[in-house]
Design a protein around this motif. Structure first.
Motif, PDB file in Angstrom:
ATOM      1  N   LEU A 159      -8.510   8.357  -5.874  1.00  0.00           N
ATOM      2  CA  LEU A 159      -7.416   8.553  -4.920  1.00  0.00           C
ATOM      3  C   LEU A 159      -7.030   7.224  -4.278  1.00  0.00           C
ATOM      4  O   LEU A 159      -5.860   6.902  -4.091  1.00  0.00           O
ATOM      5  CB  LEU A 159      -7.833   9.537  -3.825  1.00  0.00           C
ATOM      6  N   PHE A 160      -8.070   6.445  -3.969  1.00  0.00           N
ATOM      7  CA  PHE A 160      -7.856   5.131  -3.365  1.00  0.00           C
ATOM      8  C   PHE A 160      -7.036   4.237  -4.293  1.00  0.00           C
ATOM      9  O   PHE A 160      -6.100   3.566  -3.859  1.00  0.00           O
ATOM     10  CB  PHE A 160      -9.223   4.501  -3.059  1.00  0.00           C
ATOM     11  N   VAL A 161      -7.378   4.256  -5.586  1.00  0.00           N
ATOM     12  CA  VAL A 161      -6.656   3.414  -6.544  1.00  0.00           C
ATOM     13  C   VAL A 161      -5.181   3.811  -6.594  1.00  0.00           C
ATOM     14  O   VAL A 161      -4.295   2.959  -6.475  1.00  0.00           O
ATOM     15  CB  VAL A 161      -7.292   3.507  -7.955  1.00  0.00           C
ATOM     16  N   VAL A 162      -4.930   5.117  -6.715  1.00  0.00           N
ATOM     17  CA  VAL A 162      -3.546   5.599  -6.764  1.00  0.00           C
ATOM     18  C   VAL A 162      -2.800   5.169  -5.500  1.00  0.00           C
ATOM     19  O   VAL A 162      -1.708   4.598  -5.549  1.00  0.00           O
ATOM     20  CB  VAL A 162      -3.512   7.140  -6.890  1.00  0.00           C
ATOM     21  N   SER A 163      -3.433   5.419  -4.377  1.00  0.00           N
ATOM     22  CA  SER A 163      -2.800   5.136  -3.094  1.00  0.00           C
ATOM     23  C   SER A 163      -2.546   3.641  -2.911  1.00  0.00           C
ATOM     24  O   SER A 163      -1.525   3.228  -2.367  1.00  0.00           O
ATOM     25  CB  SER A 163      -3.699   5.673  -1.975  1.00  0.00           C
ATOM     26  N   THR A 164      -3.491   2.810  -3.393  1.00  0.00           N
ATOM     27  CA  THR A 164      -3.320   1.358  -3.243  1.00  0.00           C
ATOM     28  C   THR A 164      -2.163   0.853  -4.102  1.00  0.00           C
ATOM     29  O   THR A 164      -1.425  -0.036  -3.680  1.00  0.00           O
ATOM     30  CB  THR A 164      -4.620   0.619  -3.619  1.00  0.00           C
ATOM     31  N   VAL A 165      -2.016   1.432  -5.288  1.00  0.00           N
ATOM     32  CA  VAL A 165      -0.896   1.017  -6.133  1.00  0.00           C
ATOM     33  C   VAL A 165       0.428   1.339  -5.439  1.00  0.00           C
ATOM     34  O   VAL A 165       1.327   0.500  -5.367  1.00  0.00           O
ATOM     35  CB  VAL A 165      -0.964   1.702  -7.525  1.00  0.00           C
ATOM     36  N   ILE A 166       0.523   2.552  -4.884  1.00  0.00           N
ATOM     37  CA  ILE A 166       1.752   2.914  -4.155  1.00  0.00           C
ATOM     38  C   ILE A 166       1.942   1.964  -2.977  1.00  0.00           C
ATOM     39  O   ILE A 166       3.034   1.469  -2.714  1.00  0.00           O
ATOM     40  CB  ILE A 166       1.699   4.360  -3.636  1.00  0.00           C
ATOM     41  N   SER A 167       0.846   1.712  -2.281  1.00  0.00           N
ATOM     42  CA  SER A 167       0.925   0.858  -1.098  1.00  0.00           C
ATOM     43  C   SER A 167       1.381  -0.551  -1.472  1.00  0.00           C
ATOM     44  O   SER A 167       2.143  -1.195  -0.751  1.00  0.00           O
ATOM     45  CB  SER A 167      -0.430   0.854  -0.403  1.00  0.00           C
ATOM     46  N   TYR A 168       0.918  -1.021  -2.647  1.00  0.00           N
ATOM     47  CA  TYR A 168       1.358  -2.338  -3.094  1.00  0.00           C
ATOM     48  C   TYR A 168       2.871  -2.359  -3.339  1.00  0.00           C
ATOM     49  O   TYR A 168       3.581  -3.261  -2.887  1.00  0.00           O
ATOM     50  CB  TYR A 168       0.612  -2.775  -4.365  1.00  0.00           C
ATOM     51  N   LEU A 169       3.362  -1.320  -4.029  1.00  0.00           N
ATOM     52  CA  LEU A 169       4.798  -1.264  -4.310  1.00  0.00           C
ATOM     53  C   LEU A 169       5.598  -1.174  -3.010  1.00  0.00           C
ATOM     54  O   LEU A 169       6.645  -1.802  -2.842  1.00  0.00           O
ATOM     55  CB  LEU A 169       5.111  -0.066  -5.212  1.00  0.00           C
ATOM     56  N   LEU A 170       5.051  -0.409  -2.074  1.00  0.00           N
ATOM     57  CA  LEU A 170       5.691  -0.268  -0.773  1.00  0.00           C
ATOM     58  C   LEU A 170       5.769  -1.629  -0.069  1.00  0.00           C
ATOM     59  O   LEU A 170       6.827  -2.028   0.422  1.00  0.00           O
ATOM     60  CB  LEU A 170       4.860   0.712   0.063  1.00  0.00           C
ATOM     61  N   ALA A 171       4.635  -2.342  -0.082  1.00  0.00           N
ATOM     62  CA  ALA A 171       4.596  -3.669   0.540  1.00  0.00           C
ATOM     63  C   ALA A 171       5.568  -4.599  -0.156  1.00  0.00           C
ATOM     64  O   ALA A 171       6.259  -5.393   0.481  1.00  0.00           O
ATOM     65  CB  ALA A 171       3.183  -4.243   0.468  1.00  0.00           C
ATOM     66  N   PHE A 172       5.630  -4.468  -1.470  1.00  0.00           N
ATOM     67  CA  PHE A 172       6.511  -5.335  -2.251  1.00  0.00           C
ATOM     68  C   PHE A 172       7.966  -5.140  -1.845  1.00  0.00           C
ATOM     69  O   PHE A 172       8.685  -6.105  -1.569  1.00  0.00           O
ATOM     70  CB  PHE A 172       6.325  -5.049  -3.740  1.00  0.00           C
ATOM     71  N   TYR A 173       8.386  -3.878  -1.783  1.00  0.00           N
ATOM     72  CA  TYR A 173       9.803  -3.637  -1.442  1.00  0.00           C
ATOM     73  C   TYR A 173      10.099  -3.947   0.022  1.00  0.00           C
ATOM     74  O   TYR A 173      11.177  -4.431   0.360  1.00  0.00           O
ATOM     75  CB  TYR A 173      10.219  -2.218  -1.835  1.00  0.00           C
ATOM     76  N   LEU A 174       9.116  -3.715   0.873  1.00  0.00           N
ATOM     77  CA  LEU A 174       9.287  -4.080   2.281  1.00  0.00           C
ATOM     78  C   LEU A 174       9.492  -5.584   2.407  1.00  0.00           C
ATOM     79  O   LEU A 174      10.384  -6.067   3.106  1.00  0.00           O
ATOM     80  CB  LEU A 174       8.042  -3.644   3.078  1.00  0.00           C
ATOM     81  N   ASN A 175       8.654  -6.336   1.669  1.00  0.00           N
ATOM     82  CA  ASN A 175       8.768  -7.789   1.690  1.00  0.00           C
ATOM     83  C   ASN A 175      10.051  -8.269   1.046  1.00  0.00           C
ATOM     84  O   ASN A 175      10.618  -9.274   1.453  1.00  0.00           O
ATOM     85  CB  ASN A 175       7.576  -8.417   0.975  1.00  0.00           C
ATOM     86  N   LEU A 176      10.473  -7.551   0.023  1.00  0.00           N
ATOM     87  CA  LEU A 176      11.712  -7.914  -0.643  1.00  0.00           C
ATOM     88  C   LEU A 176      12.868  -7.820   0.356  1.00  0.00           C
ATOM     89  O   LEU A 176      13.724  -8.692   0.420  1.00  0.00           O
ATOM     90  CB  LEU A 176      11.943  -6.959  -1.815  1.00  0.00           C
ATOM     91  N   ILE A 177      12.842  -6.763   1.152  1.00  0.00           N
ATOM     92  CA  ILE A 177      13.886  -6.594   2.157  1.00  0.00           C
ATOM     93  C   ILE A 177      13.833  -7.749   3.158  1.00  0.00           C
ATOM     94  O   ILE A 177      14.853  -8.334   3.506  1.00  0.00           O
ATOM     95  CB  ILE A 177      13.744  -5.225   2.859  1.00  0.00           C
TER      96      ILE A 177
END
Lengths: 279, 262
Positions: A159-177
């Motif tokens: 669950l942690f792995v799945v959640s971390t991958v989503i969290s990474y993508l989230l961080a990525f798009y947040l940073n992109l903005i």
């Protein structure tokens, strides 16, 4: 069918080059990578000692539902998640916008976010093998010596792995903005300090969100920042159960969708007003 | 004398720039301010559950924390350009210009840039020290205030010396920003009583990278009347030793400097 397959291979080949460049760049900056890791661990130890002092001063074995072992795992793991999901290619994007070299990225027949993501993938491979695995094993050894039994739970880990991958993508798009804000702002440096401290605070890296008083906690848990660090860490520690797990993961995905959408809108808009100065 | 006149000219220049880019300055200062506020909330949350941290009351911790921001802030205000030396001035070959000027390159690097963003940090520090002093009703004497100011100034010198030494490493290896960052980050340890750390960490931040003397020791003299010879004297002596050492490293670095870039 074969057409789709061919396009898929073409896609992989295109972006493989970016990933390779990412690996090469992180190899080239080995020294600064190492220093960065050292700095992060230093910070973890400061937090560890503070919490230790808090526990010994409180006289209780638990502090707001966390034991000292929990707290240690939390400190190291939450910083690890923060570290794994950190993205700096978007800061480079801000530089590219300022000096105009963004145009080199725009004239290539590739998608801007995919090219950045592929580049970072190379970076992440190195982080996972050199930092994540050793620290995680260290944390588990620590837990084992303190508790006397193996607290590692494979389901929670997945669950942690799945959640971390989503969290990474989230961080990525947040940073992109944030990176796109460079189209409009000059002091991107001051702004990134601000962003850093806000994320540290609202994502639960500094204090577990569970420690905030009632209403504040409820609000903080709904914000997208909670999905960045707090959710994956709590999943690893097995602090959620049943429907709660589904709910927090759904929230992560929802926020991811929102951020992808916003970044697309800004990108479209910014492209129109981009004026590259000089050559 | 000439040095001060030059510095005055540089500062006037910066003030003009500041007026020009007001929004940028505000973003910077507010960012550092908010960064501090989140840390204070952290301390507040801890203290909502415990009466004291290792024997220190809430406002005593706030006092130490605020105290630590003053030397850090002054150094940040005045010598921020050293970061640029460490990160890219040397690497890009831009250091050559300092070598051609008729003043010491180190003095020139430092004078060239005043980082007004630091005011966010510095003012928070001063406010916290004042508020904590009132809440704890600390009785100040003229002597105590003088010693406190001395400790803050020499504490600043500790920060500056570490920055000089670390950025000078760039002359040898082209880029030392990340090394500087690690050393600089150890100052985070100094914001809390050293008594909470184990012996290893305690000895490192007392004698090797003496950040404990930039906040905890001098503050403990004010708060608890701990031995001033050690608490304030230590700050003065160690900062001077460190400063001497950093100048040697800088000189060695400059003589090893080979211009990079094209």
């Amino acid at each position: 069918m074969s057409n789709i397959k061919a396009r898929g291979i073409g896609f992989i080949n295109t972006y493989k080059a970016f990933t390779k460049a990412g690996v090469q760049s992180s190899m080239a900056y080995r020294a600064s990578f190492l220093c960065f890791v050292l700095g992060e661990s230093l910070y973890c130890f400061v937090m560890y000692f503070i919490w230790k002092a808090v526990f010994s001063s409180s006289g209780n074995s638990t502090f707001m539902g966390f034991s000292m072992t929990d707290m240690t795992v939390y400190v190291f793991l939450s910083n690890l998640v923060g570290f794994l999901t950190s993205t700096d290619s978007t800061e480079n994007l801000a530089d590219e916008i300022h000096d105009g070299s963004i145009i080199m990225r725009m004239i290539k027949p590739v998608n801007v976010d995919f090219s950045l993501l592929a580049f970072e993938l190379g970076n992440k491979v190195m982080m996972i093998t050199c930092v994540f695995l050793p620290v995680m094993i260290g944390v588990e050894i620590y837990r084992f010596t303190v508790l006397g039994y193996c607290a590692f739970h494979i389901g929670n880990f997945l669950l942690f792995v799945v959640s971390t991958v989503i969290s990474y993508l989230l961080a990525f798009y947040l940073n992109l903005i944030f990176g796109y804000l460079a189209f409009f702002l000059m002091n991107i440096w001051g702004f990134s300090i601000l962003k850093g401290s806000l994320i540290k605070f609202f994502s639960g890296s500094l204090i577990p969100l569970a420690f905030f008083p009632g209403a504040v906690r409820v609000v903080f848990e709904q914000l997208p920042f909670a999905s960045l660090v707090y959710v994956p860490t709590m999943l690893y520690m097995g602090k959620y159960s049943g429907w709660e797990i589904v709910f927090v993961l759904a929230k992560q995905i929802l926020w991811l969708g929102v951020f992808i959408y916003i970044s697309k809108v800004i990108w479209k808009w910014a492209q129109k007003r981009l004026a590259v100065q000089g050559g | 004398m000439r040095f001060l006149r030059l510095y005055g000219t540089f500062i006037a220049l910066h003030l003009k720039k500041l007026m020009e880019y007001r929004i940028d300055f505000l973003t910077g200062a507010v960012s550092f301010l908010i960064n501090q506020i989140t840390n204070i909330v952290f301390i507040g949350i801890i203290f909502s559950q415990i009466p004291d941290l290792d024997g220190y009351l809430f406002y005593e911790i706030i006092f130490i924390y605020g105290f630590s921001l003053v030397p850090k802030g002054i150094d940040h205000l005045l010598t921020d350009n050293l970061w640029k030396v460490a990160w890219f001035i040397v690497r890009k070959g831009d250091f050559d210009k300092y070598l051609t000027r008729p003043i010491s390159p180190l003095a020139h690097v430092i004078m060239e840039f005043v980082q007004f963003d630091a005011l966010g940090e510095l003012l928070t520090g001063i406010v916290l020290v004042v508020v904590a002093s009132v809440k704890l009703s600390i009785s100040y004497t003229a002597g105590k205030i003088v010693l406190m100011i001395i400790a803050m100034l020499f504490g600043t010198l500790i920060f500056t010396s570490i920055k000089i030494a670390c950025s000078a490493i760039a002359f040898k290896i082209k880029q030392s920003g990340s090394i500087l960052q690690i050393f600089y980050m150890t100052s985070d340890f100094a914001r809390y009583p050293v008594t909470i750390y184990n012996e290893i960490v305690k000895n490192i931040i007392t004698y090797i990278i003496p950040f404990a003397f930039t906040a905890y020791y001098p503050a403990s003299y004010i708060l608890r009347g701990n031995d001033p010879v050690f608490c304030i004297g230590g700050t003065v002596v160690l900062s001077l030793i460190l400063f001497g050492f950093s100048l040697i490293v800088w000189q060695k670095g400059i003589s090893a400097y080979e211009s990079a870039g094209s």
